[in-house]
Design a protein around this motif. Structure first.
Motif, PDB file in Angstrom:
ATOM      1  N   GLU A   5      39.759  38.623  36.156  1.00  0.00           N
ATOM      2  CA  GLU A   5      40.901  38.220  36.971  1.00  0.00           C
ATOM      3  C   GLU A   5      40.550  36.946  37.716  1.00  0.00           C
ATOM      4  N   VAL A   6      41.398  35.933  37.594  1.00  0.00           N
ATOM      5  CA  VAL A   6      41.115  34.650  38.227  1.00  0.00           C
ATOM      6  C   VAL A   6      42.067  34.338  39.370  1.00  0.00           C
ATOM      7  N   ASN A   7      43.046  35.180  39.587  1.00  0.00           N
ATOM      8  CA  ASN A   7      44.049  34.886  40.614  1.00  0.00           C
ATOM      9  C   ASN A   7      44.620  36.185  41.161  1.00  0.00           C
ATOM     10  N   ARG A   8      44.327  36.478  42.402  1.00  0.00           N
ATOM     11  CA  ARG A   8      44.913  37.660  43.041  1.00  0.00           C
ATOM     12  C   ARG A   8      46.279  37.312  43.621  1.00  0.00           C
ATOM     13  N   GLY A   9      47.179  38.263  43.554  1.00  0.00           N
ATOM     14  CA  GLY A   9      48.457  38.073  44.225  1.00  0.00           C
ATOM     15  C   GLY A   9      48.300  38.281  45.726  1.00  0.00           C
ATOM     16  N   ARG A  10      49.332  37.890  46.462  1.00  0.00           N
ATOM     17  CA  ARG A  10      49.358  38.166  47.904  1.00  0.00           C
ATOM     18  C   ARG A  10      50.701  38.794  48.230  1.00  0.00           C
ATOM     19  N   THR A  11      50.681  40.079  48.483  1.00  0.00           N
ATOM     20  CA  THR A  11      51.920  40.786  48.804  1.00  0.00           C
ATOM     21  C   THR A  11      51.919  41.194  50.270  1.00  0.00           C
ATOM     22  N   ASN A  12      53.091  41.519  50.776  1.00  0.00           N
ATOM     23  CA  ASN A  12      53.218  42.078  52.112  1.00  0.00           C
ATOM     24  C   ASN A  12      53.964  43.388  51.991  1.00  0.00           C
ATOM     25  N   THR A  13      53.296  44.500  52.303  1.00  0.00           N
ATOM     26  CA  THR A  13      53.904  45.816  52.135  1.00  0.00           C
ATOM     27  C   THR A  13      53.679  46.662  53.381  1.00  0.00           C
ATOM     28  N   PRO A  14      54.531  47.671  53.597  1.00  0.00           N
ATOM     29  CA  PRO A  14      54.336  48.574  54.736  1.00  0.00           C
ATOM     30  C   PRO A  14      52.982  49.290  54.702  1.00  0.00           C
ATOM     31  N   THR A  17      25.491  33.910  54.219  1.00  0.00           N
ATOM     32  CA  THR A  17      26.789  34.559  54.036  1.00  0.00           C
ATOM     33  C   THR A  17      27.719  33.733  53.143  1.00  0.00           C
ATOM     34  N   TYR A  18      27.396  32.448  52.963  1.00  0.00           N
ATOM     35  CA  TYR A  18      28.169  31.610  52.032  1.00  0.00           C
ATOM     36  C   TYR A  18      28.122  32.192  50.626  1.00  0.00           C
ATOM     37  N   GLY A  19      26.946  32.579  50.174  1.00  0.00           N
ATOM     38  CA  GLY A  19      26.805  33.142  48.835  1.00  0.00           C
ATOM     39  C   GLY A  19      27.611  34.414  48.666  1.00  0.00           C
ATOM     40  N   GLU A  20      27.700  35.222  49.733  1.00  0.00           N
ATOM     41  CA  GLU A  20      28.484  36.457  49.661  1.00  0.00           C
ATOM     42  C   GLU A  20      29.972  36.136  49.524  1.00  0.00           C
ATOM     43  N   LYS A  21      30.434  35.134  50.256  1.00  0.00           N
ATOM     44  CA  LYS A  21      31.853  34.758  50.168  1.00  0.00           C
ATOM     45  C   LYS A  21      32.190  34.254  48.769  1.00  0.00           C
ATOM     46  N   MET A  22      31.359  33.385  48.209  1.00  0.00           N
ATOM     47  CA  MET A  22      31.621  32.839  46.872  1.00  0.00           C
ATOM     48  C   MET A  22      31.526  33.917  45.798  1.00  0.00           C
ATOM     49  N   ALA A  23      30.662  34.895  46.026  1.00  0.00           N
ATOM     50  CA  ALA A  23      30.449  35.943  45.017  1.00  0.00           C
ATOM     51  C   ALA A  23      31.698  36.785  44.797  1.00  0.00           C
ATOM     52  N   VAL A  24      32.548  36.923  45.818  1.00  0.00           N
ATOM     53  CA  VAL A  24      33.763  37.728  45.650  1.00  0.00           C
ATOM     54  C   VAL A  24      34.613  37.170  44.510  1.00  0.00           C
ATOM     55  N   LEU A  25      34.788  35.856  44.482  1.00  0.00           N
ATOM     56  CA  LEU A  25      35.535  35.220  43.401  1.00  0.00           C
ATOM     57  C   LEU A  25      34.892  35.518  42.054  1.00  0.00           C
ATOM     58  N   TRP A  26      33.570  35.380  41.982  1.00  0.00           N
ATOM     59  CA  TRP A  26      32.911  35.548  40.689  1.00  0.00           C
ATOM     60  C   TRP A  26      32.849  37.012  40.260  1.00  0.00           C
ATOM     61  N   MET A  27      32.876  37.958  41.194  1.00  0.00           N
ATOM     62  CA  MET A  27      32.937  39.364  40.814  1.00  0.00           C
ATOM     63  C   MET A  27      34.267  39.672  40.122  1.00  0.00           C
ATOM     64  N   ASP A  28      35.346  39.035  40.577  1.00  0.00           N
ATOM     65  CA  ASP A  28      36.643  39.215  39.908  1.00  0.00           C
ATOM     66  C   ASP A  28      36.607  38.636  38.505  1.00  0.00           C
ATOM     67  N   ILE A  29      36.037  37.444  38.362  1.00  0.00           N
ATOM     68  CA  ILE A  29      35.980  36.792  37.055  1.00  0.00           C
ATOM     69  C   ILE A  29      35.096  37.592  36.101  1.00  0.00           C
ATOM     70  N   ASN A  49      39.647  23.720  39.883  1.00  0.00           N
ATOM     71  CA  ASN A  49      40.936  24.334  40.194  1.00  0.00           C
ATOM     72  C   ASN A  49      40.760  25.699  40.861  1.00  0.00           C
ATOM     73  N   LEU A  50      39.768  26.474  40.409  1.00  0.00           N
ATOM     74  CA  LEU A  50      39.476  27.764  41.041  1.00  0.00           C
ATOM     75  C   LEU A  50      39.060  27.583  42.491  1.00  0.00           C
ATOM     76  N   VAL A  51      38.199  26.606  42.744  1.00  0.00           N
ATOM     77  CA  VAL A  51      37.744  26.337  44.109  1.00  0.00           C
ATOM     78  C   VAL A  51      38.922  25.895  44.977  1.00  0.00           C
ATOM     79  N   TRP A  52      39.772  25.041  44.426  1.00  0.00           N
ATOM     80  CA  TRP A  52      40.957  24.581  45.164  1.00  0.00           C
ATOM     81  C   TRP A  52      41.856  25.769  45.514  1.00  0.00           C
ATOM     82  N   GLN A  53      42.030  26.671  44.573  1.00  0.00           N
ATOM     83  CA  GLN A  53      42.839  27.867  44.807  1.00  0.00           C
ATOM     84  C   GLN A  53      42.243  28.725  45.915  1.00  0.00           C
TER      85      GLN A  53
END
Length: 769
Positions: free
Chosen positions: A648-657, A228-240, A477-481
């Motif tokens: 995309e290398v950086n997703r925002g984090r919003t809080n909405t209704p 499942t580690y590979g699946e978690k890391m893949a999310v970042l790379w799918m955006d890139i 830097n991506l990993v740190w983020q």
């Protein structure tokens, strides 16, 4: 002795001046220190001056260029007896006169620009000129160096090198670290960061009862070894890599790039070195005797949108595709905004339009077409194509999850035998070629010398060369983020002059060099971070830290971060017991409000109507949700998921209704609540015990007395309500495709389902703390 009134007045004036300077953020103790061009002056000039006095030759006013020392020191074009900057003499520097002028006709920046330098900025420029106005190369274009560990006062706190750099910065800001988080918090944090899933009850109990001194390290190693580690890391790379399951544009038909996604998961799980990971994706087809796995990796370059609309101009869209490849490479791997130079010289960075099209030339030599026929002839892959046969999956590509015997088509890279000519395009227009150029890279970054072949393989070698100042920095830097919510450089995709300065520059460089020295070992990099005392801190807030460091830039506490969209879905599925752990394969279509696709379709093609999946396919991880580019899945988008139409290398984090409404009403959340409630009532005779078990499964910790009392009271209220009105109760729990055991329908089931839905809606449930 009577106090001297003159002396008292002088002291008051000095104290007042000190107070004003402190308000302006200037430390008087630093007055004797050198003002840095990189860290103090360039950001001021870049924000206020470079638009008219920067690298773009077409926009330079008065012939003055302030980003290069030679030009800044030279005599002014219209006033030969005056100079922009005179080192060591601010009174003779025209720049200083202009930024302090009271005449609006002379003042710089001009009032019409709506820009204005602060007193602090003017003071820094004056001080810099007095100290010799020394220019420095841009920090990100200088090779990183592994500096000595800084000295710290609290030496016992540091677990590894990371902590020395972080603690030194903390202590310089009069901050101190938080204590270590408790074991349950650490386990949930680790599990979410490494696998994207909450820890199972078995894992929680095992870790809680393991009293060995190395229990934490063994847990890190265990989680990093999970698939499942590979699946978690893949999310970042799918955006890139802007992965999607459709082509985009009007007709937006289906495509079959998903074997590339399966390869990315496989590469991360096998801990493929990052330099090899990049090389295969840029130029796997050009390796000696390249096999189908290496060619498959080049699908990275082909994940961009494609048009299937009639009447388009083939060359126009072919150029668009090459532009996208160039921009994705520069942003996702180099951390540069090179797309700014498509139409003109970059206004802020030393990257010319010529540099841009020289980079473009590397990707301009494929037999790819801009248009391949109308939608009735749509194919799930575009030329050039890799055909994956059953034998390939059985022998080499065993990581591909494909159950039937049909062939799979994937868009990949291929090189033309005769190189295609590349020209600088006037204003970036496909039909306006000007000067012919060949493959090359920006000299301001790292010279592309003769040892590199002038093709994509040469580009890959240049990119992963240890002298390249960007590649390792950008990935670290991506990993740190991913872990801390913000990179050491916050502008993850912009390491240029308009990007943010690193909060811990020595740490970033140390990690980058160490990463390369380790053989570009990704799991080792992650383990270093997870083992640090910095990572293991509590996230508890106090007023002093909020006041001194509201954004937690200096990491004196662990961050509180809402989970990425995919992992919110994963947490609900895993904690409820609904999760289908199947890995890879074609993307799936989970629950979605009716009519979304149909309202935004041309009415043609395989994807004109949304056909929901059934059975266990409904309960796959968020990574496998089908992404139609023109209508992305609503739940991930509401939780700030990527559109996937661009790198995309950086997703925002919003809080909405809308996010609260999803967690309250989404069929998956309601189904998961009912399913978990049913299972818990079968194994716990006492509903109170079932409530506590549900809390532990979702939160990863035991509830305190106040929490359990509130949940029990809510359960009793709901139980009494549905005892009188079971018809409404049945409507509430009759959600989702999982069969509902009608014999077990009761007020207890409905009430417990409501309690579990409430737990899912607590902030902590979908937050990493």
């Amino acid at each position: 002795m009577k106090p001297n009134p003159i002396l008292l007045a002088f002291i008051v004036l000095v104290l007042f001046a000190c107070g004003k300077r402190a308000e302006q953020g200037i430390n008087l103790q630093e007055d004797g220190e050198l003002v840095s061009y990189n860290y103090h002056i360039r950001p001021i000039l870049s924000d206020n001056c470079f638009a008219c006095h920067g690298p773009d030759a077409n926009k330079q006013e008065a012939g003055l260029r302030l980003d290069v020392a030679e030009n800044a020191y030279a005599a002014l074009k219209d006033y030969p007896d005056k100079f922009g900057i005179v080192p060591n003499n601010f009174t003779e520097s025209e720049v200083f006169h202009r930024i302090t002028s009271s005449d609006p006709n002379e003042l710089m920046p001009p009032p019409s620009s709506n820009l204005k330098l602060t007193e602090e900025e003017i003071y820094l420029i004056k001080k810099w000129i007095e100290q010799g106005a020394k220019y420095e190369p841009h920090w990100a274009f200088e090779p990183p160096k592994k500096s000595n560990l800084p000295k710290v006062k609290n030496q016992k706190w540091a677990n590894n090198e990371i902590d020395h750099f972080v603690l030194a910065k903390m202590e310089s800001k009069s901050l101190s670290p938080n204590p270590e988080a408790d074991k349950s918090t650490l386990l949930k944090r680790l599990s979410l960061d490494i696998t994207g899933l909450p820890p199972s009850l078995e894992l929680q109990n095992k870790f809680e009862n393991d009293k060995r001194s190395n229990a934490y390290e063994e847990m890190v190693d265990h989680l990093l070894s999970e698939k499942t580690y590979g699946e978690k890391m893949a999310v970042l790379w799918m955006d890139i890599s802007r992965y999607a399951d459709s082509y985009g544009y009007q007709d937006d038909n289906i495509r079959t790039q998903w074997p590339y996604r399966d390869w990315v998961i496989h590469a991360f799980n096998n801990n493929m070195p990052y330099d090899q990971f990049i090389t295969w994706q840029l130029a796997g087809d050009m390796l000696p005797n390249a096999n189908k796995e290496q060619i498959l990796a080049t699908a990275f370059n082909r994940n961009h949108k494609y048009t299937e609309e009639g009447g388009v101009i083939d060359e126009e869209y072919r150029v668009e595709y090459v532009l996208d490849k160039t921009n994705t490479f520069s942003k996702g791997i180099l951390g540069l905004t090179m797309e700014c130079a498509q139409c003109h010289d970059h206004k802020y960075d030393p990257i010319s339009q010529k540099n841009y099209f020289e980079m473009y030339a590397f990707f301009n030599n494929t037999p790819e077409k801009g248009y391949e026929g109308d939608v009735s002839q749509s194919k799930p892959a575009k030329t050039p194509i890799l055909w994956i046969e059953r034998d390939d999956i059985d022998q080499l590509l065993t990581f591909i999850n494909h159950q039937d015997s049909s062939k799979i088509m994937v868009s990949v890279m291929e090189e033309l035998k005769e190189p295609r000519s590349t020209f600088i395009l006037d204003r970036g227009l496909y039909d306006a070629p000007t000067v012919k150029v060949g493959p090359n890279t920006p000299e301001s970054v790292f010279t592309f010398d003769s040892k590199f072949p002038q093709n994509r393989m040469g580009l890959a070698q240049w990119t992963t060369d240890t002298k390249n100042p960007l590649t390792a920095r950008v990935f670290v830097n991506l990993v740190w983020q991913e872990i801390f919510g913000a990179g050491i450089v916050k502008s993850t995709g912009d390491f240029g002059m308009q990007g943010d300065l690193p909060s811990h520059p020595e740490l970033l460089d140390w990690l980058a060099v160490d990463f390369m020295e380790s053989g570009w070992d990704i799991k080792r990099l992650l383990k270093q971070i997870f083992m640090s005392a910095t990572y293991r801190q509590s996230s508890v807030l106090d007023s002093k830290k909020i006041e001194k460091d509201p954004d937690n830039t200096y990491l004196s506490r662990a961050p509180r971060l809402r989970l990425p969209a995919e992992n919110i879905r994963d947490l609900v599925l895993a904690s409820s017991g609904l999760l289908n752990p199947e890995m890879g394969g074609p993307s799936v279509k989970p629950y979605q409000p009716e009519g979304l696709w149909e309202a935004a379709t041309s009415g043609r093609g395989e994807l004109k109507t949304y056909i929901q999946d059934t059975g266990d396919q409904l309960y796959r991880r968020g990574l496998y949700t089908f992404i139609k580019l023109t209508v992305p899945p609503p739940m991930p988008i509401i939780f700030d998921g990527s559109n996937r139409d661009l790198c995309e290398v950086n997703r925002g984090r919003t809080n909405t209704p809308l996010q609260a409404l999803v967690m309250l009403n989404d069929p998956l959340v309601l189904e998961a609540s009912r399913y978990l409630a049913s299972n818990l009532l079968n194994t716990h005779a006492n509903p109170n015990n079932a409530i506590e078990a549900a809390f532990v499964k979702i939160m990863g910790r035991k509830p305190n007395q106040k929490e359990i009392q509130i949940l029990k009271s809510y359960y009793q209220e709901e139980h009494d309500l549905f005892k009188k009105d079971m018809e409404t109760g049945i409507t509430l729990i009759n959600q989702g495709e999982k069969p509902l055991d009608k014999e077990n329908i009761s007020p207890s089931l409905v009430a417990l389902s409501q309690v579990i839905t409430a737990i899912y809606n607590l902030e902590e449930a979908i937050t990493k703390i």
